[in-house]
Design an enzyme around this catalytic site. Structure first.
Site, PDB file in Angstrom:
ATOM      1  N   GLY A   1       2.193   0.778  56.602  1.00  0.00           N
ATOM      2  CA  GLY A   1       1.833   0.911  57.904  1.00  0.00           C
ATOM      3  C   GLY A   1       0.410   1.211  57.900  1.00  0.00           C
ATOM      4  N   THR A   2      -0.573   0.631  57.504  1.00  0.00           N
ATOM      5  CA  THR A   2      -1.895   0.999  56.980  1.00  0.00           C
ATOM      6  C   THR A   2      -2.982   0.115  57.583  1.00  0.00           C
ATOM      7  OG1 THR A   2      -0.866   1.607  54.907  1.00  0.00           O
ATOM      8  CG2 THR A   2      -3.231   1.204  54.839  1.00  0.00           C
TER       9      THR A   2
END
Length: 535
Positions: A353-354
């Site tokens: 999720g970056t």
């Protein structure tokens, strides 16, 4: 780095050139915010901070104010590393988690919440290398939070996926602030709709005005503490007060004349370095794609098995990093690779999720920066009245006390987010990165070999079809991956599976610099809403 010759795959778009400054990231509004800071007299470090802060607002599906962060910063002929990953709360333990009925670390709720590091990264980078005050640098993010912005199609897609998942799973009242913040109309916002968050704006202003002191020692720390106590969390104000980011020495290996730099553990950057070290021990024709893919996959599998066994808090690692990157170890590991797919096992070491962004300015400063909640919106928790979405990095801890990455108070966990940097003959080539969980070192390996071995320009290096090792002999390939190569790999024993979309194959950014002319060339992720903002 402009000898772009062999092009085995056509690129979806052309690279972008500039000379006064460049910012590349997956959200156009954030990239433009960073470029605006450059035009106001800021340097690449200021631009990176502005972009990172903006991303907590314009891409909250991947990161937030409660994220962790890492950075590689090139300035005045030297590369600096920053580890702003958080630590486990002092009150947490394996027994405490098991008493709650868990046999492994959960993904959501307060159990996996670690001390967030991103605000400290902004403040530390600004204080050490920035030119403009933090109050000026964070203005774009504050304005987007207060006045709102229209969602892009890609952002709306992943926002809605998370909303549906959370709606079905989260019924405890501690998750209600997330829905009030990110689904204020009882649903996820749609593409083209405005979303705003006054809570984000106030919190970002507080961080800017206090140099993040409010987040770790002041009113924001008190709100985090209160929320945690009310909901059985482990994190306390004292954990925040005792936290600080760490300036560290980057580690590197030389790959075909280029020095590839990553941050040392607790990040997984050395997985990419181990794999590249193994690859350079192997001989294969540059244009034999079947042999190239096979050996890349096998090297990556061996490197990942080592990483999962040995990577943890650097204070709990001794000589493992130097041993893993030793030429002798790479040679021994390379001898395991034959013509058929192998089952990866870690090697035995000698005893002893970056969101991602790249930024550059006309003065030669360059930044490789990454921050993440982990798993989309992170823990699913938002501190009431603040917009602070807390990360869930503790999910990667093991509850087996014999594992290297076993949960312990005050400990850093195995971290997936990694920025990369490339140099040659002591001069900067530039920052690169591919975000996306355990895809990240795999993405680093693929874009670097595309660049160095196949001489692809940055955009083509990013656009080339990707593969992803899942486990054992299972390899997931993109829908655009060439079918003849996939079939040939299957004949060698790889369990090839074709993905239905490209969402899990990472999102990358690259900026290279020609040190003779000062010209910058950038590529951005065509699998996302990426853009290169250039000046």
């Amino acid at each position: 780095m402009f000898d772009f010759e062999y092009q085995p795959f056509s690129s979806r778009r052309a690279p972008v050139f500039g000379n006064k400054g460049m910012v590349a990231t997956a959200q156009p509004l954030a990239a433009q915010a960073g470029l605006d800071i450059l035009k106001k007299g800021g340097n690449a470090i200021d631009a990176a901070i502005a972009t990172a802060a903006c991303l907590t607002v314009v891409e909250p599906t991947s990161n937030g104010i409660g994220s962790d962060a890492f950075a590689l910063i090139w300035t005045k002929g030297k590369l600096h590393g920053l580890n702003a990953s958080g630590v486990a709360p002092e009150s947490i333990s394996i027994d405490a988690i098991k008493r709650r009925g868990y046999n492994s670390m959960p993904a959501h709720g307060f159990e996996p919440v670690m001390v967030p590091g991103a605000p400290s990264a902004w403040a530390a980078c600004s204080a050490k290398f920035g030119r403009l005050p933090l109050t000026e640098v964070l203005k774009p993010a504050i304005e987007y939070a207060r006045k709102g912005y229209p969602l892009s199609a890609g952002l709306a897609k992943y926002w809605n996926i998370s909303y549906k998942k959370f709606k079905a799973s989260f019924h405890n009242k501690m998750f209600e602030p997330w829905f009030r913040t990110f689904a204020p109309d009882g649903r996820a916002p749609k593409a083209g709709e405005l979303w705003r968050s006054p809570d984000h704006a106030r919190t970002l202003e507080c961080i800017a005005e206090t140099g993040a002191e409010a987040f770790y020692k002041g009113e924001l720390a008190e709100k985090i503490d209160k929320f945690s106590r009310e909901n059985g969390g482990f994190i306390r104000k004292s954990d925040l007060e005792n936290y600080h980011p760490d300036w560290v020495d980057p580690v590197s290996i030389n790959y075909r004349g280029y020095d590839v730099w990553e941050l040392p553990p607790n990040g997984q950057g050395i997985v990419a370095l181990i794999a590249l070290n193994i690859l350079k021990k192997l001989n294969y024709p540059d244009q034999n794609l079947i042999e190239t893919y096979h050996k890349q996959i096998e090297a990556l599998k061996l490197a990942f098995s080592d990483g999962k066994k040995y990577i943890t808090d650097p204070r709990d690692m001794h000589d493992e990093v130097s041993a893993l990157l030793a030429d002798e170890y790479a040679l021994a590991r390379s001898k395991r690779i034959g013509s058929d797919a192998l089952e990866p096992l870690p090697g035995t070491l000698p005893k002893g999720g970056t969101v991602y962004l790249a930024a550059a300015d006309g003065e030669g400063n360059m930044v490789s920066y990454i921050q993440s909640n982990y798993m989309g919106f992170g823990s699913g928790l938002v501190v009431p009245g603040t917009g602070i979405a807390l990360q869930n990095r503790g999910h990667t801890f093991s509850l087996n006390p014999d594992d290297a990455n076993a949960l312990a108070p005050g400990k850093k966990t195995y971290h997936t987010i990694i920025p990369g940097f490339l140099t040659r003959d002591g001069e900067a080539v530039g920052p690169f990165g591919v975000m996306g969980g355990f895809m990240q070192p795999q993405g680093h390996l693929q874009v670097l070999t595309n660049t160095i071995d196949f001489h692809l320009h940055p955009q083509a290096a990013l656009d080339a079809p990707r593969w992803q090792w899942m486990s054992g002999k299972t390899i997931l390939v993109e829908p655009t991956f060439p079918n003849p190569i996939a079939q040939a790999l299957a004949r060698r024993g790889h369990d090839i599976r074709v993905a239905t979309d490209s969402g899990s194959f990472g999102r990358g950014q690259i900026i290279w610099r020609n040190n003779q002319t000062g010209v910058l060339v950038g590529g951005t992720e065509s699998r996302a809403d990426g853009v290169v903002a250039a000046w």
